[in-house]
Scaffold this active site. Structure first.
Site: not given
Ligand SMILES: Cc1cc2nc3c(=O)[nH]c(=O)nc-3n(C[C@H](O)[C@H](O)[C@H](O)COP(=O)(O)O)c2cc1C
Length: 364
Positions: A28, A104, A184
């Site tokens: 997001t 998504q 959610y």
């Molecule tokens: C800025 C930001 C926005 C995110 N928005 C969403 C989202 O819209 N939908 C979702 O399922 N997860 C969202 N997440 C979670 C990420 O998809 C992911 O699961 C999380 O960052 C862990 O993965 P990573 O360790 O590779 O960062 C968001 C994470 C971050 C950092």
């Protein structure tokens, strides 16, 4: 060259052939217009990941109706024709750069903190969410107590997901991902302490996963077999990062088993560290439980920016694709860098997510 070869083999998710096993996790960025239209800046932002070699991009959570689904101000939507048209530009540009893109679909449930259509929030039960609103998404203070959704409204939510999925198909997306994670609406139904319903959507694990299953089946029915449909599942929530399923492996067997029979092409599992045991200090990871009980393709997420860890998930057969979140924000060319053995940059939240999560100039 490094030895992370498995990451760069093609893979098929549903009907979508992806050039490699590395995707951008949904993130997001609250950078749409206030009417929920994707912007030129978003076109550049998403295209930068495709140019950087990612085979698959999953968009940020996108709201699905003009009722209770919007979660954040300046979040994009997929409700109106103009929103479909705006997303087409993102899709076309990403396709031209050689990647596949899934949208998504998100219903906020009780975690909405910015909805231009409604003041009140809607949840499985009238239980105030724990924790605080997210400041990076322009929120402040505690969450409101939601109103319990009536049966009619629950049916309406299924219809909204279907409508949104058809719109995503019209916009040219290769597939959609149902947001069933992070607290959610759908995860709110799945979670024991936020769902105290006494109807067929509350109580047992089978009942609590029912809405996710109904949404999955209804979307599949509406979009046909040529469109890829997945769901994202997590134990943690944005307002409760350490939550674990009380039912442990038995619960996981029911949840992934039910979803695996719902017509989905894949299950996307997000954990803090994807390779770690799902429950306690030993045992299977949540991704491997999804694979075992869901019997569909699995996408794994959670601190997989280290290519060795990511590659292991693929080579061990635990996941078919991995997604990277923060590591992709720091390296929109993660795939190119890993292929050529270049060092990866560290993620700097203070540069990317402050004062809020909006896309920054240097990212486009
Ligand atoms: C800025 C930001 C926005 C995110 N928005 C969403 C989202 O819209 N939908 C979702 O399922 N997860 C969202 N997440 C979670 C990420 O998809 C992911 O699961 C999380 O960052 C862990 O993965 P990573 O360790 O590779 O960062 C968001 C994470 C971050 C950092």
């Amino acid at each position: 060259m490094t030895d992370e070869k498995s990451l760069f083999k093609t893979v098929t998710l549903g009907r979508t052939t992806v050039g490699n096993r590395v995707g951008v996790a949904p993130m997001t960025r609250i950078s749409a217009t206030s009417e929920g239209l994707a912007t030129d800046q978003m076109v550049s932002y998403y295209t930068s990941f495709a140019r950087g070699g990612f085979g698959l991009i999953i968009t940020e959570g996108t709201y699905i109706d003009d009722k209770y689904s919007q979660t954040y101000f300046d979040q994009p939507g997929i409700v109106y024709d103009e929103q479909v048209e705006a997303w087409k530009k993102v899709v076309d540009s990403v396709h031209q750069a050689g990647a596949k893109i899934f949208m998504q679909l998100q219903h906020s449930g009780s975690l909405s903190q910015g909805n231009r259509f409604r003041q009140e929030t809607l949840g499985p039960s009238a239980i105030q969410p724990i924790g605080e609103q997210l400041t990076m998404y322009l929120g402040e203070g505690s969450f409101s107590t939601p109103r319990e959704a009536t049966k009619e409204e629950v049916t309406g939510v299924v219809a909204s997901f279907v409508h949104a999925a058809k719109h995503a198909q019209l916009a040219g997306f290769d597939g959609i991902e149902i947001h069933g994670a992070n607290g959610y609406l759908l995860d709110g139904f799945l979670t024991d302490y936020t769902n105290q319903r006494t109807d067929e959507y509350g109580g047992s694990t089978e009942n609590r996963v029912r809405l996710s299953v109904e949404v999955s089946k209804a979307i599949r029915e509406a979009v046909g077999n040529d469109f890829t449909v997945g769901i994202r599942i997590s134990q943690a929530k944005v307002n409760d990062s350490s939550h674990k399923w009380a039912g442990k492996e038995t619960g996981a067997e029911i949840i992934f088993g039910e979803l695996g029979r719902a017509g989905l092409d894949y299950i996307h599992v997000s954990e803090y560290e994807a390779w770690k045991p799902a429950f306690g200090t030993s045992g299977a990871s949540l991704a491997s439980l999804a694979k075992k009980h869901g019997k569909v393709s699995v996408i794994a997420n959670g601190h997989l920016e280290d290519p060795k860890k990511a590659n292991e998930m693929i080579e061990n057969g635990v996941a078919d694709v991995v997604t990277i979140g923060k590591g992709a924000l720091a390296n929109e060319d993660w795939v190119h860098k890993v292929k050529s053995g270049e060092p990866l940059a560290a993620f700097k939240p203070e540069e990317v997510l402050r004062p809020n999560a909006k896309i920054k100039e240097f990212e486009v």
